[in-house]
Enzyme design. Structure first.
Site, PDB file in Angstrom:
ATOM      1  N   GLY A  12       0.837  -1.209   0.000  1.00 43.86           N
ATOM      2  CA  GLY A  12       0.000   0.000   0.000  1.00 43.86           C
ATOM      3  C   GLY A  12       0.863   1.246   0.000  1.00 43.86           C
ATOM      4  N   ASP A  64      -2.035  -6.957  -5.286  1.00 43.89           N
ATOM      5  CA  ASP A  64      -3.215  -6.876  -4.431  1.00 43.89           C
ATOM      6  C   ASP A  64      -2.947  -7.793  -3.229  1.00 43.89           C
ATOM      7  OD1 ASP A  64      -5.672  -7.244  -3.188  1.00 43.89           O
ATOM      8  OD2 ASP A  64      -6.796  -7.204  -5.069  1.00 43.89           O
ATOM      9  N   VAL A  65      -2.901  -7.221  -2.042  1.00 41.21           N
ATOM     10  CA  VAL A  65      -2.533  -8.032  -0.862  1.00 41.21           C
ATOM     11  C   VAL A  65      -3.570  -9.111  -0.541  1.00 41.21           C
ATOM     12  CG1 VAL A  65      -1.111  -6.220   0.207  1.00 41.21           C
ATOM     13  CG2 VAL A  65      -3.531  -6.424   0.863  1.00 41.21           C
ATOM     14  N   ASN A  91       1.188  -2.516   5.348  1.00 41.28           N
ATOM     15  CA  ASN A  91       0.531  -1.229   5.574  1.00 41.28           C
ATOM     16  C   ASN A  91      -0.795  -1.075   4.822  1.00 41.28           C
ATOM     17  OD1 ASN A  91       0.585   1.883   5.987  1.00 41.28           O
ATOM     18  ND2 ASN A  91       0.612   1.640   3.764  1.00 41.28           N
ATOM     19  N   SER A 136      -3.830   1.019  14.034  1.00 40.75           N
ATOM     20  CA  SER A 136      -4.502   2.321  14.158  1.00 40.75           C
ATOM     21  C   SER A 136      -4.864   2.497  15.632  1.00 40.75           C
ATOM     22  CB  SER A 136      -5.784   2.294  13.319  1.00 40.75           C
ATOM     23  OG  SER A 136      -6.679   3.303  13.735  1.00 40.75           O
ATOM     24  N   TYR A 149     -13.798  -2.021  10.739  1.00 46.75           N
ATOM     25  CA  TYR A 149     -12.438  -1.443  10.693  1.00 46.75           C
ATOM     26  C   TYR A 149     -11.783  -1.613  12.066  1.00 46.75           C
ATOM     27  CZ  TYR A 149      -8.751   2.053   9.880  1.00 46.75           C
ATOM     28  OH  TYR A 149      -7.541   2.700   9.747  1.00 46.75           O
ATOM     29  N   ALA A 151     -12.434  -3.856  14.324  1.00 48.38           N
ATOM     30  CA  ALA A 151     -12.116  -5.277  14.554  1.00 48.38           C
ATOM     31  C   ALA A 151     -10.816  -5.658  13.855  1.00 48.38           C
ATOM     32  CB  ALA A 151     -13.259  -6.160  14.049  1.00 48.38           C
ATOM     33  N   VAL A 184      -4.942  10.618  10.308  1.00 49.72           N
ATOM     34  CA  VAL A 184      -3.858  11.145   9.479  1.00 49.72           C
ATOM     35  C   VAL A 184      -4.478  11.689   8.188  1.00 49.72           C
ATOM     36  CG1 VAL A 184      -1.584  10.686   8.500  1.00 49.72           C
ATOM     37  CG2 VAL A 184      -2.484   9.172  10.282  1.00 49.72           C
TER      38      VAL A 184
HETATM   39  N1  LIG Z   1      -5.432   7.893   7.455  1.00 51.52           N
HETATM   40  C1  LIG Z   1      -5.665   7.594   8.718  1.00 51.52           C
HETATM   41  O1  LIG Z   1      -6.296   8.374   9.451  1.00 51.52           O
HETATM   42  C2  LIG Z   1      -5.114   6.348   9.305  1.00 51.52           C
HETATM   43  C3  LIG Z   1      -4.722   5.268   8.532  1.00 51.52           C
HETATM   44  N2  LIG Z   1      -4.265   4.122   9.134  1.00 51.52           N
HETATM   45  C4  LIG Z   1      -3.873   2.957   8.355  1.00 51.52           C
HETATM   46  O2  LIG Z   1      -2.752   3.296   7.557  1.00 51.52           O
HETATM   47  C5  LIG Z   1      -2.713   2.443   6.400  1.00 51.52           C
HETATM   48  C6  LIG Z   1      -2.512   3.298   5.168  1.00 51.52           C
HETATM   49  O3  LIG Z   1      -3.649   4.134   5.025  1.00 51.52           O
HETATM   50  P1  LIG Z   1      -3.617   5.580   4.365  1.00 51.52           P
HETATM   51  O4  LIG Z   1      -2.270   5.898   3.900  1.00 51.52           O
HETATM   52  O5  LIG Z   1      -4.313   6.488   5.286  1.00 51.52           O
HETATM   53  O6  LIG Z   1      -4.599   5.307   3.146  1.00 51.52           O
HETATM   54  P2  LIG Z   1      -4.517   5.656   1.600  1.00 51.52           P
HETATM   55  O7  LIG Z   1      -5.856   5.298   1.079  1.00 51.52           O
HETATM   56  O8  LIG Z   1      -3.978   7.013   1.377  1.00 51.52           O
HETATM   57  O9  LIG Z   1      -3.424   4.615   1.055  1.00 51.52           O
HETATM   58  C7  LIG Z   1      -3.647   3.236   1.072  1.00 51.52           C
HETATM   59  C8  LIG Z   1      -2.867   2.578  -0.056  1.00 51.52           C
HETATM   60  O10 LIG Z   1      -3.134   1.180   0.016  1.00 51.52           O
HETATM   61  C9  LIG Z   1      -3.429   0.705  -1.289  1.00 51.52           C
HETATM   62  N3  LIG Z   1      -4.279  -0.480  -1.209  1.00 51.52           N
HETATM   63  C10 LIG Z   1      -5.586  -0.545  -0.871  1.00 51.52           C
HETATM   64  N4  LIG Z   1      -6.031  -1.795  -0.977  1.00 51.52           N
HETATM   65  C11 LIG Z   1      -4.973  -2.540  -1.385  1.00 51.52           C
HETATM   66  C12 LIG Z   1      -4.796  -3.910  -1.691  1.00 51.52           C
HETATM   67  N5  LIG Z   1      -5.825  -4.776  -1.635  1.00 51.52           N
HETATM   68  N6  LIG Z   1      -3.576  -4.342  -2.051  1.00 51.52           N
HETATM   69  C13 LIG Z   1      -2.542  -3.482  -2.155  1.00 51.52           C
HETATM   70  N7  LIG Z   1      -2.646  -2.173  -1.911  1.00 51.52           N
HETATM   71  C14 LIG Z   1      -3.853  -1.715  -1.525  1.00 51.52           C
HETATM   72  C15 LIG Z   1      -4.104   1.868  -1.988  1.00 51.52           C
HETATM   73  O11 LIG Z   1      -4.071   1.741  -3.412  1.00 51.52           O
HETATM   74  C16 LIG Z   1      -3.311   3.041  -1.458  1.00 51.52           C
HETATM   75  O12 LIG Z   1      -2.196   3.308  -2.257  1.00 51.52           O
HETATM   76  C17 LIG Z   1      -4.016   1.643   6.448  1.00 51.52           C
HETATM   77  O13 LIG Z   1      -3.762   0.375   6.971  1.00 51.52           O
HETATM   78  C18 LIG Z   1      -4.899   2.446   7.379  1.00 51.52           C
HETATM   79  O14 LIG Z   1      -5.866   1.663   7.991  1.00 51.52           O
HETATM   80  C19 LIG Z   1      -4.147   4.035  10.502  1.00 51.52           C
HETATM   81  C20 LIG Z   1      -4.506   5.066  11.295  1.00 51.52           C
HETATM   82  C21 LIG Z   1      -5.005   6.307  10.768  1.00 51.52           C
HETATM   83  C1  LIG Z   2      -8.804   8.460  16.760  1.00 52.12           C
HETATM   84  C2  LIG Z   2      -8.760   7.993  15.341  1.00 52.12           C
HETATM   85  C3  LIG Z   2      -8.321   6.604  15.168  1.00 52.12           C
HETATM   86  C4  LIG Z   2      -8.026   6.024  14.026  1.00 52.12           C
HETATM   87  C5  LIG Z   2      -8.101   6.599  12.675  1.00 52.12           C
HETATM   88  C6  LIG Z   2      -8.457   5.542  11.672  1.00 52.12           C
HETATM   89  O1  LIG Z   2      -7.411   4.646  11.407  1.00 52.12           O
HETATM   90  C7  LIG Z   2      -9.042   6.149  10.466  1.00 52.12           C
HETATM   91  C8  LIG Z   2     -10.354   6.291  10.432  1.00 52.12           C
HETATM   92  C9  LIG Z   2     -11.051   7.143   9.488  1.00 52.12           C
HETATM   93  C10 LIG Z   2     -12.248   7.675   9.791  1.00 52.12           C
HETATM   94  C11 LIG Z   2     -13.013   7.260  10.948  1.00 52.12           C
HETATM   95  C12 LIG Z   2     -14.113   7.878  11.365  1.00 52.12           C
HETATM   96  C13 LIG Z   2     -14.849   7.320  12.446  1.00 52.12           C
HETATM   97  C14 LIG Z   2     -15.618   8.053  13.332  1.00 52.12           C
HETATM   98  C15 LIG Z   2     -16.246   7.435  14.455  1.00 52.12           C
HETATM   99  O2  LIG Z   2     -16.336   6.257  14.602  1.00 52.12           O
HETATM  100  C16 LIG Z   2     -16.773   8.301  15.517  1.00 52.12           C
HETATM  101  O3  LIG Z   2     -17.881   7.723  16.125  1.00 52.12           O
HETATM  102  C17 LIG Z   2     -15.800   8.464  16.690  1.00 52.12           C
HETATM  103  C18 LIG Z   2     -14.471   8.823  16.257  1.00 52.12           C
HETATM  104  C19 LIG Z   2     -13.371   8.945  17.047  1.00 52.12           C
HETATM  105  C20 LIG Z   2     -13.321   8.818  18.541  1.00 52.12           C
HETATM  106  C21 LIG Z   2     -11.975   9.185  19.101  1.00 52.12           C
HETATM  107  C22 LIG Z   2     -11.979  10.463  19.949  1.00 52.12           C
HETATM  108  O4  LIG Z   2     -13.037  10.956  20.333  1.00 52.12           O
HETATM  109  O5  LIG Z   2     -10.876  10.938  20.231  1.00 52.12           O
END
Ligand SMILES: NC(=O)C1=CN([C@@H]2O[C@H](COP(=O)(O)OP(=O)(O)OC[C@H]3O[C@@H](n4cnc5c(N)ncnc54)[C@H](O)[C@@H]3O)[C@@H](O)[C@H]2O)C=CC1
Ligand SMILES: CC/C=C\C[C@H](O)/C=C/C=C\C=C\C=C\C(=O)[C@@H](O)C/C=C\CCC(=O)O
Length: 263
Positions: A12, A64-65, A91, A136, A149, A151, A184
Site C-alpha cells: 500500500g 493486491d494483498v 501497511n 490504528s 475497521y 475489529a 492522518v
Molecule cells: N489515514 C488515517 O487516518 C489512518 C490510517 N491508518 C492505516 O494506515 C494504512 C494506510 O492508510 P492511508 O495511507 O491512510 O490510506 P490511503 O488510502 O492514502 O493509502 C492506502 C494505499 O493502500 C493501497 N491499497 C488498498 N487496498 C490494497 C490492496 N488490496 N492491495 C494493495 N494495496 C492496496 C491503496 O491503493 C493506497 O495506495 C491503512 O492500513 C490504514 O488503515 C491508521 C490510522 C489512521
Molecule cells: C482516533 C482515530 C483513530 C483512528 C483513525 C483511523 O485509522 C481512520 C479512520 C477514518 C475515519 C473514521 C471515522 C470514524 C468516526 C467514528 O467512529 C466516531 O464515532 C468516533 C471517532 C473517534 C473517537 C476518538 C476520539 O473521540 O478521540
C-alpha cells in the site's frame, strides 16, 4: 539498526502513509520494494523516486494483498532483485464498512499473510529482520461508527503481539511491532468522509474530532515508523501516535511474553 544498504518492502505504498514510509527508508539509505494495487499511481511514484534516489533503489510491483499468489510472488521478486529482505511494513488498508468482508480481507488477511511471508524469508537470514504492521488507534479503542475497521485493527495488534512472543521463544531473529496512528490526513480519511451512506453522521463527528485533536501529517507518522524500525530493543512493542502527545509505547495490562515464555 543502520538502514544503509538494508532492503525493505512496503505494501500500500503508492500514496499516503505507505509512500511516506518508503521515502523515509530511502532517505536513510535503504532499497525499497513498493507494492500496491493501484498500478498507475505506483509507477508514477517509482518515476518520482528514480529522479531523487536513482532507479536502482526501488522496484514497483503491482500487487493486491488479498491475492495469495500475487503477494507471494512480490516477496520472492523482491528477494531475487535485492538479494535479501530486512524490513517489511504490512501497511495496505481500507475503511469500508459497507463492503465489510473486503475490509477484513485487505486489512487482516493481507497483514497476516504478509507477516508469514516475511518471517519465512527473514528467519533464514543470519541478520533476521523487522516487521512493522500498520494498525490504528482504532486497534486500541473502538471507533463506534466503524466496527469492522475497529475489529481488523484490534486483530492486527493481537496477531503482532502473539507473533512477537513466538518469535522470541523460537529465537527466529525477527522483531515484530505495530504502529497505531490517530487520524492522518490521507485519502483513506477523505474516503470515509465522502462515503455516501455514512457521510452524514461520520462526516460531522469526524470533522468535529479532527478540529478538536487535529489530523497528523504523514511525515510525523513516518518518524515514529523509523523509530520502530531502528530500535532493536522493542520486539512486540505497540506504538501509538497522536497529534497531541506524540509517539508513545502502549502499556498493556497483560504482558504476553511473561505469560507464555518458558522460565
Ligand atoms: N489515514 C488515517 O487516518 C489512518 C490510517 N491508518 C492505516 O494506515 C494504512 C494506510 O492508510 P492511508 O495511507 O491512510 O490510506 P490511503 O488510502 O492514502 O493509502 C492506502 C494505499 O493502500 C493501497 N491499497 C488498498 N487496498 C490494497 C490492496 N488490496 N492491495 C494493495 N494495496 C492496496 C491503496 O491503493 C493506497 O495506495 C491503512 O492500513 C490504514 O488503515 C491508521 C490510522 C489512521
Ligand atoms: C482516533 C482515530 C483513530 C483512528 C483513525 C483511523 O485509522 C481512520 C479512520 C477514518 C475515519 C473514521 C471515522 C470514524 C468516526 C467514528 O467512529 C466516531 O464515532 C468516533 C471517532 C473517534 C473517537 C476518538 C476520539 O473521540 O478521540
Amino acid at each position: 539498526m543502520d538502514l544503509n544498504g538494508k532492503v525493505a518492502l512496503v505494501t500500500g505504498s503508492a500514496q499516503g502513509l505507505g509512500r511516506a514510509f518508503v521515502e523515509i527508508l530511502l532517505k536513510n539509505g535503504a532499497k525499497v520494494s513498493l507494492l500496491d494495487v493501484n498500478v498507475p499511481k505506483g509507477e508514477e511514484l517509482k518515476a518520482v523516486f528514480d529522479q531523487t534516489y536513482g532507479p536502482e533503489q526501488t522496484i514497483f510491483i503491482p500487487c493486491d494483498v488479498t491475492s495469495e499468489v500475487q503477494l507471494k510472488d512480490a516477496f520472492h521478486k523482491t528477494k531475487e532483485k535485492f538479494g535479501k529482505l530486512d524490513i517489511v511494513c504490512n501497511n495496505a488498508g481500507i475503511a469500508n464498512e459497507q463492503d465489510w468482508e473486503k475490509t477484513i480481507t485487505v486489512n487482516l488477511n493481507g497483514v497476516i499473510r504478509g507477516t508469514y511471508l516475511a518471517m519465512e524469508i527473514m528467519k533464514q537470514q543470519k541478520e533476521g529482520g523487522v516487521i512493522v504492521n500498520t494498525a490504528s488507534v482504532a486497534g486500541l479503542e473502538p471507533l463506534t461508527l466503524m466496527p469492522v475497521y475497529t475489529a481488523t485493527k484490534h486483530g492486527i495488534i493481537g496477531f503482532t503481539r502473539a507473533m512477537a512472543t513466538a518469535s522470541t521463544i523460537c529465537k527466529s531473529g525477527v522483531r515484530l511491532n505495530a504502529l497505531c496512528p490517530a487520524f492522518v490526513q490521507t485519502n483513506l480519511l477523505d474516503s470515509v468522509i465522502d462515503d455516501d451512506q455514512l457521510a452524514g453522521v461520520v462526516k460531522t463527528m469526524t470533522i468535529d474530532i479532527m478540529k478538536r485533536i487535529g489530523p497528523l501529517n504523514v511525515s510525523e507518522v513516518a518518524e515514529a515508523f523509523l523509530q520502530l524500525v531502528t530500535d532493536e530493543s522493542k520486539n512486540g512493542a505497540i506504538m501509538k501516535i497522536e497529534k497531541q502527545g506524540g509517539a508513545n509505547y502502549v502499556q498493556f495490562q497483560f504482558n504476553t511474553e511473561l505469560k507464555t515464555a518458558p522460565k
